[in-house]
Enzyme design. Sequence first.
Site, PDB file in Angstrom:
ATOM      1  N   GLU A 137       0.826  -1.201   0.000  1.00 38.83           N
ATOM      2  CA  GLU A 137       0.000   0.000   0.000  1.00 38.83           C
ATOM      3  C   GLU A 137       0.863   1.256   0.000  1.00 38.83           C
ATOM      4  OE1 GLU A 137      -0.332  -2.510   2.189  1.00 38.83           O
ATOM      5  OE2 GLU A 137      -2.128  -3.462   1.359  1.00 38.83           O
ATOM      6  N   PRO A 172      11.753 -13.126  -0.527  1.00 40.54           N
ATOM      7  CA  PRO A 172      10.719 -13.433   0.474  1.00 40.54           C
ATOM      8  C   PRO A 172       9.972 -12.172   0.900  1.00 40.54           C
ATOM      9  CG  PRO A 172      12.830 -14.437   1.047  1.00 40.54           C
ATOM     10  CD  PRO A 172      13.095 -13.474  -0.053  1.00 40.54           C
ATOM     11  N   ASN A 179       0.910  -7.812  -6.275  1.00 43.74           N
ATOM     12  CA  ASN A 179       0.707  -6.910  -7.406  1.00 43.74           C
ATOM     13  C   ASN A 179       1.524  -7.285  -8.652  1.00 43.74           C
ATOM     14  OD1 ASN A 179       0.135  -4.746  -9.023  1.00 43.74           O
ATOM     15  ND2 ASN A 179       1.182  -3.230  -7.759  1.00 43.74           N
ATOM     16  N   PRO A 180       0.876  -7.731  -9.738  1.00 43.67           N
ATOM     17  CA  PRO A 180       1.608  -8.062 -10.957  1.00 43.67           C
ATOM     18  C   PRO A 180       1.888  -6.846 -11.837  1.00 43.67           C
ATOM     19  CG  PRO A 180      -0.705  -8.535 -11.288  1.00 43.67           C
ATOM     20  CD  PRO A 180      -0.570  -8.038  -9.864  1.00 43.67           C
ATOM     21  N   GLU A 221      13.944  -2.989  -2.390  1.00 41.15           N
ATOM     22  CA  GLU A 221      14.683  -3.160  -3.644  1.00 41.15           C
ATOM     23  C   GLU A 221      13.914  -3.951  -4.693  1.00 41.15           C
ATOM     24  OE1 GLU A 221      19.293  -2.761  -2.346  1.00 41.15           O
ATOM     25  OE2 GLU A 221      18.500  -4.798  -2.322  1.00 41.15           O
TER      26      GLU A 221
END
Length: 428
Positions: A64, A272, A338-339, A314
């Site tokens: 977000e 991760p 989110n793609p 990053e």
Amino acid sequence: MNAQLSLFAYRIVILLLTPILLLALFIRSINHKAYRARLAERLGFLPNHFKKNGIVIHAASVGEVLALKPLVTELLALHPTKIITFTTFTPTGSAQVKQHFGDRVQHCYLPIDNPLSTHLFLNKLVPSSLIVMETELWPNLIAQAKNRKIKLQLINGRLSDNSMKSYRKLTWLITPCLKSFDDILCQSQDNQVNFLSLGADGDTTIVSGNLKYDIRLTDQTIAKQAELAGYLQNKRPIWLVASTHPGDEEIILNAFQQALEAQPDLLLILVPRHPERFNDIANLCQQTYQTVRRSEQSTVLAEHQIWLLDSLGELMAAFALADIVTMGGSFSHIGGHNPLEPAFYHKAIIVGPNMSNFKDVMQTMAKNQSIVQLTGDRDYAAQLANHLGYLLKDEERRISLGDNARKVVDENQGALATTLEKIDQYLK
């Protein structure tokens, strides 16, 4: 149940639960020490130097915060004298705010939603507007803000069908909360329908589009791309798997083992989702593969098979390095991540079967042949390996997928302008 009585009952419950919530934070801090820090903010005690009479913008966590970066950047440019307090719940979200905005915004945790903590929070800041992201519905905070005549806006509103199952059981609490908002800006028509069905005001609940399409590259991100690229010694095909959760890594490593048979020089960049899992994932990878950790600041040599990005802030830059990207959290109940960020970079994207957090985005991307999604409950590792092998061999198909993905991003931008206009009406 009467709305006032419902809120009173909720306040009593939250007050009673506050020690348990603090204990839960402490338990989580065993593996992630940052959850132990700044506990006073969780109770509404903010730093003495914080200034009043600005606006509060809340984003729960990393995703977000990243989606709000362009919006907050624009607000700072349009209103350079306006005090913006940017709140989060998680330490990783906090780190993102500090990294991207430094002292250009005031930053603290949003307090636990008990009446004493939220009273202290609002008394300290005395905001003119309170802006929350997606589905951040905190009944006590919202009720107190409404009583103080603070403008309330919910932006990038999202209510999934799964969430609706829970919220329908709490309409006695949620409906008065939704009716308190001056504006509810929804990602899509489906989300608008869900908000309205829970009692949101039809006159103020509109479709504004999804802020996550309005991606902007900052100078900082561009510099980070160059820094990360400098660690790669050899040009080789790269598969990046982003924001993995427990259970994802086993599937990914199994698929990677199969993919290496056809593409021995393939590099896996593994990212991760949660920092407290970095060491466990490193140990898992090192059992079988030559693994180098980003935290070691070592060059990725030809013999290295996995580059573990055990760092924060990053990922967006790292997408630029990949040939193929897979979004974690899409193989289980998590619902995916989110793609659109890898899509911005023209990357071929493969996701698992559950992307329920991005239902509308997935429909648009599938319609435009810009994403590959695994199906059913079959062997996900085998499916992944097959798609990887196909896309690594077929450069034309890989490039086509990536170009189509970027086209989806470009054609669906615009939520930023609409949201800014709605926020700005209360800042003049």
